[in-house]
Design a protein around this motif. Structure first.
Motif, PDB file in Angstrom:
ATOM      1  N   GLN A  33       0.831  -1.201   0.000  1.00 17.68           N
ATOM      2  CA  GLN A  33       0.000   0.000   0.000  1.00 17.68           C
ATOM      3  C   GLN A  33       0.870   1.257   0.000  1.00 17.68           C
ATOM      4  O   GLN A  33       0.602   2.212  -0.729  1.00 17.68           O
ATOM      5  N   ALA A  34       1.925   1.265   0.802  1.00 19.86           N
ATOM      6  CA  ALA A  34       2.837   2.414   0.824  1.00 19.86           C
ATOM      7  C   ALA A  34       3.492   2.592  -0.542  1.00 19.86           C
ATOM      8  O   ALA A  34       3.643   3.718  -1.029  1.00 19.86           O
ATOM      9  N   ALA A  35       3.868   1.493  -1.178  1.00 25.18           N
ATOM     10  CA  ALA A  35       4.488   1.570  -2.506  1.00 25.18           C
ATOM     11  C   ALA A  35       3.533   2.189  -3.514  1.00 25.18           C
ATOM     12  O   ALA A  35       3.948   2.994  -4.350  1.00 25.18           O
ATOM     13  N   THR A  36       2.262   1.844  -3.432  1.00 21.06           N
ATOM     14  CA  THR A  36       1.300   2.435  -4.375  1.00 21.06           C
ATOM     15  C   THR A  36       1.107   3.924  -4.100  1.00 21.06           C
ATOM     16  O   THR A  36       0.821   4.683  -5.024  1.00 21.06           O
ATOM     17  N   LEU A  37       1.292   4.334  -2.850  1.00 18.79           N
ATOM     18  CA  LEU A  37       1.231   5.768  -2.534  1.00 18.79           C
ATOM     19  C   LEU A  37       2.468   6.502  -3.063  1.00 18.79           C
ATOM     20  O   LEU A  37       2.406   7.693  -3.372  1.00 18.79           O
ATOM     21  N   LEU A  38       3.585   5.802  -3.176  1.00 20.87           N
ATOM     22  CA  LEU A  38       4.834   6.401  -3.663  1.00 20.87           C
ATOM     23  C   LEU A  38       4.935   6.370  -5.188  1.00 20.87           C
ATOM     24  O   LEU A  38       5.661   7.165  -5.781  1.00 20.87           O
ATOM     25  N   LEU A  39       4.218   5.470  -5.823  1.00 23.07           N
ATOM     26  CA  LEU A  39       4.296   5.300  -7.277  1.00 23.07           C
ATOM     27  C   LEU A  39       4.041   6.594  -8.064  1.00 23.07           C
ATOM     28  O   LEU A  39       4.762   6.867  -9.035  1.00 23.07           O
ATOM     29  N   PRO A  40       3.070   7.417  -7.693  1.00 24.97           N
ATOM     30  CA  PRO A  40       2.860   8.663  -8.448  1.00 24.97           C
ATOM     31  C   PRO A  40       4.087   9.582  -8.500  1.00 24.97           C
ATOM     32  O   PRO A  40       4.277  10.308  -9.473  1.00 24.97           O
ATOM     33  N   PHE A  41       4.921   9.540  -7.468  1.00 22.13           N
ATOM     34  CA  PHE A  41       6.149  10.336  -7.500  1.00 22.13           C
ATOM     35  C   PHE A  41       7.006   9.914  -8.696  1.00 22.13           C
ATOM     36  O   PHE A  41       7.507  10.753  -9.440  1.00 22.13           O
ATOM     37  N   LEU A  42       7.173   8.607  -8.854  1.00 20.36           N
ATOM     38  CA  LEU A  42       7.968   8.090  -9.975  1.00 20.36           C
ATOM     39  C   LEU A  42       7.313   8.433 -11.304  1.00 20.36           C
ATOM     40  O   LEU A  42       7.985   8.844 -12.236  1.00 20.36           O
ATOM     41  N   GLU A  43       6.024   8.233 -11.374  1.00 23.43           N
ATOM     42  CA  GLU A  43       5.310   8.483 -12.627  1.00 23.43           C
ATOM     43  C   GLU A  43       5.431   9.942 -13.066  1.00 23.43           C
ATOM     44  O   GLU A  43       5.446  10.236 -14.258  1.00 23.43           O
ATOM     45  N   GLN A  44       5.537  10.842 -12.098  1.00 21.01           N
ATOM     46  CA  GLN A  44       5.664  12.267 -12.397  1.00 21.01           C
ATOM     47  C   GLN A  44       7.114  12.735 -12.428  1.00 21.01           C
ATOM     48  O   GLN A  44       7.384  13.909 -12.678  1.00 21.01           O
ATOM     49  N   GLY A  45       8.051  11.823 -12.160  1.00 18.05           N
ATOM     50  CA  GLY A  45       9.464  12.183 -12.167  1.00 18.05           C
ATOM     51  C   GLY A  45       9.860  13.078 -11.007  1.00 18.05           C
ATOM     52  O   GLY A  45      10.845  13.813 -11.085  1.00 18.05           O
TER      53      GLY A  45
END
Length: 142
Positions: A33-45
């Motif tokens: 769940q924490a990883a999915t919360l962090l994923l948008p950071f990567l997607e947006q660079g």
């Protein structure tokens, strides 16, 4: 006549009894769940700050590290899971747009550079030399 009313302190105590305890947490699920919360950071660079990491992991575990809900190893694992989720989604695009292995490595390095370094390690991890493999090194050795 006595009227019994719930005071704010009693209400807070009763609410706290319903709250999760560190022992009742599904660690793998909370890390995912924490990883999915962090994923948008990567997607947006965008870089993941330590504060953002702490917020994501505290939210997912339902409490802080100071309360004993998680340790920094859990937070670092959430970062690694976020990288895997990102690569599952965009890995093929990265490989197809790269003309050379060096170009792929450069892209993967940029992704890895968005995360804070693993600076907090337990004595046990230190003693057993349990260190994570950085994403660029994992790519080079694969």
């Amino acid at each position: 006549m006595n009227i019994v009313s719930t005071t704010p302190a009693v209400a807070r105590t009763a609410a706290a009894l319903d709250a999760p305890t560190p022992a009742s947490i599904d660690t793998a699920q909370a890390i995912h769940q924490a990883a999915t919360l962090l994923l948008p950071f990567l997607e947006q660079g965008k870089p993941v700050t330590t504060a953002a990491l702490r917020t994501a992991i505290t939210t997912s575990f339902g409490g802080s590290d100071a309360q004993g809900f998680w340790v920094w190893k859990d937070a670092y694992e959430a970062l690694e899971v976020a990288q895997v989720l990102f690569l599952r989604r965009f890995g093929q695009a990265i490989l197809s747009r790269s003309t050379t292995p060096q170009a792929t490595l450069a892209m993967i390095t940029r992704i890895a550079d968005l995360f804070p370094t693993h600076t907090r390690r337990s004595d046990e991890s230190q003693a057993m030399q349990q260190l994570s493999t950085p994403l660029p090194l994992a790519f080079v050795t694969s």
